[in-house]
Design a protein around this motif. Structure first.
Motif, mmCIF file in Angstrom:
data_model
loop_
_atom_site.group_PDB
_atom_site.id
_atom_site.type_symbol
_atom_site.label_atom_id
_atom_site.label_comp_id
_atom_site.label_asym_id
_atom_site.label_seq_id
_atom_site.Cartn_x
_atom_site.Cartn_y
_atom_site.Cartn_z
ATOM 1 N N SER A 66 0.842 -1.210 0.000
ATOM 2 C CA SER A 66 0.000 0.000 0.000
ATOM 3 C C SER A 66 0.871 1.251 0.000
ATOM 4 O O SER A 66 0.579 2.223 -0.703
ATOM 5 C CB SER A 66 -0.905 0.010 1.233
ATOM 6 O OG SER A 66 -1.787 -1.084 1.221
ATOM 7 N N ARG A 122 12.131 -2.516 3.617
ATOM 8 C CA ARG A 122 12.445 -2.476 5.050
ATOM 9 C C ARG A 122 13.853 -2.967 5.335
ATOM 10 O O ARG A 122 14.138 -3.467 6.428
ATOM 11 C CB ARG A 122 11.375 -3.264 5.824
ATOM 12 C CG ARG A 122 9.993 -2.620 5.664
ATOM 13 C CD ARG A 122 8.843 -3.543 5.994
ATOM 14 N NE ARG A 122 8.880 -3.984 7.377
ATOM 15 C CZ ARG A 122 8.342 -3.297 8.386
ATOM 16 N NH1 ARG A 122 7.723 -2.165 8.168
ATOM 17 N NH2 ARG A 122 8.412 -3.758 9.604
ATOM 18 N N ASP A 156 16.406 -1.135 5.780
ATOM 19 C CA ASP A 156 17.022 -0.289 6.812
ATOM 20 C C ASP A 156 16.816 -0.888 8.200
ATOM 21 O O ASP A 156 17.595 -0.637 9.115
ATOM 22 C CB ASP A 156 16.436 1.131 6.753
ATOM 23 C CG ASP A 156 14.903 1.126 6.768
ATOM 24 O OD1 ASP A 156 14.307 0.405 5.943
ATOM 25 O OD2 ASP A 156 14.314 1.823 7.607
ATOM 26 N N VAL A 192 14.274 -1.453 -1.992
ATOM 27 C CA VAL A 192 13.373 -0.309 -2.132
ATOM 28 C C VAL A 192 12.787 0.071 -0.777
ATOM 29 O O VAL A 192 12.345 -0.789 -0.018
ATOM 30 C CB VAL A 192 12.233 -0.625 -3.137
ATOM 31 C CG1 VAL A 192 11.343 -1.751 -2.645
ATOM 32 C CG2 VAL A 192 11.397 0.621 -3.423
ATOM 33 N N ALA A 198 9.701 1.571 0.453
ATOM 34 C CA ALA A 198 8.399 1.803 -0.178
ATOM 35 C C ALA A 198 7.860 3.200 0.134
ATOM 36 O O ALA A 198 6.968 3.684 -0.556
ATOM 37 C CB ALA A 198 7.400 0.735 0.282
HETATM 38 N N1 LIG Z 1 11.483 1.420 7.873
HETATM 39 C C1 LIG Z 1 10.855 1.136 6.740
HETATM 40 N N2 LIG Z 1 9.522 0.998 6.743
HETATM 41 C C2 LIG Z 1 8.906 0.683 5.581
HETATM 42 C C3 LIG Z 1 9.622 0.453 4.380
HETATM 43 N N3 LIG Z 1 8.737 0.122 3.411
HETATM 44 C C4 LIG Z 1 7.527 0.145 3.997
HETATM 45 N N4 LIG Z 1 7.611 0.481 5.305
HETATM 46 C C5 LIG Z 1 6.531 0.547 6.309
HETATM 47 O O1 LIG Z 1 6.010 -0.744 6.469
HETATM 48 C C6 LIG Z 1 4.654 -0.675 6.958
HETATM 49 C C7 LIG Z 1 3.745 -1.631 6.211
HETATM 50 O O2 LIG Z 1 3.444 -1.112 4.946
HETATM 51 P P1 LIG Z 1 2.058 -1.373 4.171
HETATM 52 O O3 LIG Z 1 2.166 -0.551 2.928
HETATM 53 O O4 LIG Z 1 0.881 -1.168 5.033
HETATM 54 O O5 LIG Z 1 2.183 -2.926 3.820
HETATM 55 P P2 LIG Z 1 1.184 -3.855 2.989
HETATM 56 O O6 LIG Z 1 0.520 -4.754 3.979
HETATM 57 O O7 LIG Z 1 2.073 -4.645 2.074
HETATM 58 O O8 LIG Z 1 0.228 -2.982 2.229
HETATM 59 C C8 LIG Z 1 4.255 0.795 6.836
HETATM 60 O O9 LIG Z 1 4.322 1.357 8.122
HETATM 61 C C9 LIG Z 1 5.340 1.383 5.923
HETATM 62 O O10 LIG Z 1 5.560 2.750 6.187
HETATM 63 C C10 LIG Z 1 11.057 0.591 4.404
HETATM 64 O O11 LIG Z 1 11.779 0.406 3.414
HETATM 65 N N5 LIG Z 1 11.607 0.925 5.626
#
Ligand SMILES: Nc1nc2c(ncn2[C@@H]2O[C@H](COP(=O)(O)OP(=O)(O)O)[C@@H](O)[C@H]2O)c(=O)[nH]1
Ligand SMILES: [Mg+2]
Length: 182
Positions: A17, A125, A127, A153, A155
């Motif tokens: 998302s 994620r 990082d 990446v 996101a």
């Molecule tokens: N630290 C960090 N958080 C990330 C990264 N990519 C996504 N997030 C966080 O991961 C969480 C889950 O993302 P979401 O888009 O809801 O996942 P979905 O279930 O696949 O739709 C959110 O709080 C994002 O901000 C990243 O590269 N680093």
């Protein structure tokens, strides 16, 4: 004008998302609701049906971007969404201890339902998971003779999201050159 249906696959919490929102920069429909599956991922909201965004590219092409629901009980929807897909982004959450195992499971889904569709793997994620082994992930990211590009990446970062789409678009162009239907 050409339109490309792009499907974003990946586990719950992998950033689907977030990626769709970041790339679309505001012009996005999403269906997140309070998360009832805290075992799958500890986050407050989750996607019920799908995320969707239209993105107009500078070259006049349009991307129709679909983020799939990550909860396992929505498995049935993946092959439906993959019908007619011109490209697939598979998001892998680097913080999951079973990330590489999960990657293999998603690759099996692609092999089965979208074997000829250009695809890239975005590792999100990172990082938060500095010891994640990107190299061995990249070395196993495929089936048969096919290896998919593996791209780190964040996101949340629009530029990184667009870079991921660039990699996917060049995979799509390569395929069009080979197949000759572009
Ligand atoms: N630290 C960090 N958080 C990330 C990264 N990519 C996504 N997030 C966080 O991961 C969480 C889950 O993302 P979401 O888009 O809801 O996942 P979905 O279930 O696949 O739709 C959110 O709080 C994002 O901000 C990243 O590269 N680093
Ligand atoms: Mg979601």
């Amino acid at each position: 004008m050409r339109e490309h249906k792009i499907v974003v696959l990946g586990g719950m919490g992998s950033g689907k998302s977030t990626l769709v929102r970041a790339i679309a920069a505001g012009a996005v429909v999403d269906t997140d609701v309070p998360n009832s599956d805290r075992q799958g991922a500890n986050k407050a909201s989750t996607t019920v049906a799908m995320d969707y965004a239209d993105i107009d590219l500078p070259n006049g092409d349009r991307l129709r971007l679909y983020g799939t629901p990550g909860q396992q009980r929505f498995d049935f929807i993946w092959p439906i969404l993959l019908q007619g897909a011109r490209g697939v982004v598979l998001l892998l959450d680097a913080t999951r201890t079973a990330a590489v195992h999960e990657l293999q499971a998603y690759l099996a889904v692609l092999h089965r339902h979208a074997a000829d569709v250009p695809a890239v793997i975005g590792v999100s994620r990172l990082d938060l998971a500095p010891t994640f082994d990107l190299e061995s992930c990249a070395a196993t990211a495929g089936w048969g003779q096919r290896l998919l590009p593996v791209v780190p990446v964040d996101a949340r970062d629009r530029a990184q999201g667009l870079l991921l789409m660039d990699v996917l678009m060049s995979e799509m162009e390569t395929r069009d050159l080979v197949v000759g239907d572009g």
